[in-house]
Scaffold this motif. Structure first.
Motif, PDB file in Angstrom:
ATOM      1  N   THR A  49       3.281 -20.871 -37.764  1.00  0.00           N
ATOM      2  CA  THR A  49       4.288 -21.822 -38.240  1.00  0.00           C
ATOM      3  C   THR A  49       3.862 -22.473 -39.557  1.00  0.00           C
ATOM      4  O   THR A  49       4.705 -22.753 -40.413  1.00  0.00           O
ATOM      5  CB  THR A  49       4.555 -22.912 -37.184  1.00  0.00           C
ATOM      6  OG1 THR A  49       3.314 -23.526 -36.804  1.00  0.00           O
ATOM      7  CG2 THR A  49       5.207 -22.325 -35.956  1.00  0.00           C
ATOM      8  N   ALA A  50       2.550 -22.708 -39.697  1.00  0.00           N
ATOM      9  CA  ALA A  50       2.070 -23.269 -40.959  1.00  0.00           C
ATOM     10  C   ALA A  50       2.338 -22.305 -42.117  1.00  0.00           C
ATOM     11  O   ALA A  50       2.769 -22.711 -43.208  1.00  0.00           O
ATOM     12  CB  ALA A  50       0.577 -23.585 -40.866  1.00  0.00           C
ATOM     13  N   GLY A  51       2.089 -21.018 -41.869  1.00  0.00           N
ATOM     14  CA  GLY A  51       2.353 -20.017 -42.899  1.00  0.00           C
ATOM     15  C   GLY A  51       3.836 -19.909 -43.224  1.00  0.00           C
ATOM     16  O   GLY A  51       4.229 -19.819 -44.392  1.00  0.00           O
ATOM     17  N   GLY A  53       5.997 -22.272 -42.828  1.00  0.00           N
ATOM     18  CA  GLY A  53       6.362 -23.499 -43.516  1.00  0.00           C
ATOM     19  C   GLY A  53       6.040 -23.432 -44.991  1.00  0.00           C
ATOM     20  O   GLY A  53       6.802 -23.949 -45.832  1.00  0.00           O
ATOM     21  N   TYR A  54       4.928 -22.803 -45.325  1.00  0.00           N
ATOM     22  CA  TYR A  54       4.545 -22.646 -46.727  1.00  0.00           C
ATOM     23  C   TYR A  54       5.552 -21.764 -47.462  1.00  0.00           C
ATOM     24  O   TYR A  54       5.870 -21.997 -48.632  1.00  0.00           O
ATOM     25  CB  TYR A  54       3.151 -22.029 -46.813  1.00  0.00           C
ATOM     26  CG  TYR A  54       2.652 -21.830 -48.223  1.00  0.00           C
ATOM     27  CD1 TYR A  54       2.147 -22.894 -48.970  1.00  0.00           C
ATOM     28  CD2 TYR A  54       2.682 -20.559 -48.802  1.00  0.00           C
ATOM     29  CE1 TYR A  54       1.691 -22.703 -50.270  1.00  0.00           C
ATOM     30  CE2 TYR A  54       2.229 -20.356 -50.090  1.00  0.00           C
ATOM     31  CZ  TYR A  54       1.730 -21.433 -50.825  1.00  0.00           C
ATOM     32  OH  TYR A  54       1.286 -21.237 -52.108  1.00  0.00           O
ATOM     33  N   VAL A  55       6.060 -20.738 -46.751  1.00  0.00           N
ATOM     34  CA  VAL A  55       6.993 -19.791 -47.385  1.00  0.00           C
ATOM     35  C   VAL A  55       8.415 -20.341 -47.425  1.00  0.00           C
ATOM     36  O   VAL A  55       9.091 -20.288 -48.457  1.00  0.00           O
ATOM     37  CB  VAL A  55       6.966 -18.440 -46.639  1.00  0.00           C
ATOM     38  CG1 VAL A  55       8.031 -17.490 -47.215  1.00  0.00           C
ATOM     39  CG2 VAL A  55       5.584 -17.801 -46.745  1.00  0.00           C
ATOM     40  N   GLY A  57       9.495 -23.559 -46.247  1.00  0.00           N
ATOM     41  CA  GLY A  57       9.681 -25.001 -46.379  1.00  0.00           C
ATOM     42  C   GLY A  57       9.659 -25.727 -45.041  1.00  0.00           C
ATOM     43  O   GLY A  57       9.841 -25.126 -43.978  1.00  0.00           O
ATOM     44  N   ASN A  58       9.434 -27.034 -45.095  1.00  0.00           N
ATOM     45  CA  ASN A  58       9.291 -27.834 -43.887  1.00  0.00           C
ATOM     46  C   ASN A  58      10.576 -27.930 -43.066  1.00  0.00           C
ATOM     47  O   ASN A  58      10.541 -28.061 -41.850  1.00  0.00           O
ATOM     48  CB  ASN A  58       8.803 -29.245 -44.250  1.00  0.00           C
ATOM     49  CG  ASN A  58       7.367 -29.247 -44.738  1.00  0.00           C
ATOM     50  OD1 ASN A  58       6.580 -28.373 -44.359  1.00  0.00           O
ATOM     51  ND2 ASN A  58       7.032 -30.205 -45.585  1.00  0.00           N
TER      52      ASN A  58
END
Length: 293
Positions: A49-51, A53-55, A57-58
């Motif tokens: 999910t962090a990856g 989110g980086y791609v 957006g939040n």
């Protein structure tokens, strides 16, 4: 009593998804291995999910992060259990995760009993939750995100479908079923309920999870039906989602904040009767089936 769990039900098939795990009967050591793999899966899910989110957006993660990460948590236990089952195939007899039915006296009766028991049990455990200190702000925000930040369909898919499916597979289908093979039913049900509580990873969810885990475990022990415990789990989780959408309950932490003391404790007393009757009916139904057979 433990032997009856394995011999007292006529096999009528199992879910295809679960059939490849029927030779794996984890004991205490296996339970800890599954717990460790579940935590590994949680780390993998968070990393994914962090990856994303980086791609993306939040906002994307707020809406769909849990929907994506939740199934990932169960991938390591799934792979491990499947591998262990294949290794044990020629040494351990097949014990299906689901006995293929709701009991010899009919599925409608057991569904009704299970639904009533679940609603009553969830209500009865509420006073215990009020004794806990306030939930930390970050955890409360995460819980609110699950119920409010996601689209309703995504919340229901995560909470009412994925959670009953995967958690019952793990906690009842694997852990409890394995413990019933080597321990007495009281120990097996209690330990599996504690396992169910621990994987929720916070006491505000763990306490009701333990109480309901005892109920789900008893239902599984008495019926051998994973479908029944999945339904009970689904009913509990769906109720939480529905109540969170009702304005009167939206800001309430418990039913105590909405009902008068007289009404609250009257319902609480009625729930004791309902739960007791449900447990007796579950026991009677299975004993009656065994007598008939």
């Amino acid at each position: 009593m433990t032997e009856k769990f394995f011999r007292g039900h006529k096999r009528r098939g199992s879910f295809d998804l679960f059939s490849s795990y029927s030779h794996y009967l984890p004991g205490i050591g296996g339970m800890f291995a599954l717990a460790a793999l579940f935590l590994l899966g949680a780390l993998l899910g968070n990393a994914l999910t962090a990856g994303l989110g980086y791609v993306f957006g939040n906002s994307f993660i707020t809406k769909y992060g849990i929907l994506i990460s939740y199934p990932v948590m169960f991938i390591p236990p799934l792979l491990f259990a499947s591998t262990m089952s294949r290794l044990e195939e020629h040494r351990t007899p097949e014990v299906p995760l689901d006995k293929g039915g709701f009991g010899c006296k009919g599925w409608m009766r057991l569904i009704f009993i299970g639904v009533c028991a679940t609603i009553a049990g969830a209500y009865l455990v509420e006073p215990v939750i009020t004794l806990l200190p306030p939930m930390p702000a970050d955890l409360e925000a995460a819980m609110k995100q699950l119920l409010e930040g996601m689209p309703l369909w995504a919340t229901l898919l995560s909470v009412s479908v994925f959670a009953p499916l995967f958690e019952e597979w793990l906690c009842r289908g694997l852990v409890l079923r394995g413990l019933l093979h080597s321990k007495g039913p009281l120990v097996a049900i209690t330990v599996s309920a504690a396992f169910f509580a621990v994987i929720h990873l916070n006491p505000w969810q763990a306490i009701p999870a333990f109480a309901l885990g005892l109920l789900f475990g008893y239902a599984y022990y008495r019926t051998g039906s994973l479908k029944l415990t999945m339904l009970m789990h689904c009913i509990n989780n769906t109720m939480a989602v529905i109540l969170s959408k009702i304005p009167a309950f939206k800001e309430a932490e418990t039913f105590m904040d909405v009902l008068s003391p007289w009404a609250y404790w009257s319902i609480w007393a009625a729930c004791i009767v309902i739960l007791a009757c449900s447990v007796i009916l579950l026991r009677w139904n299975i004993n009656h089936c065994n007598t008939d057979n």
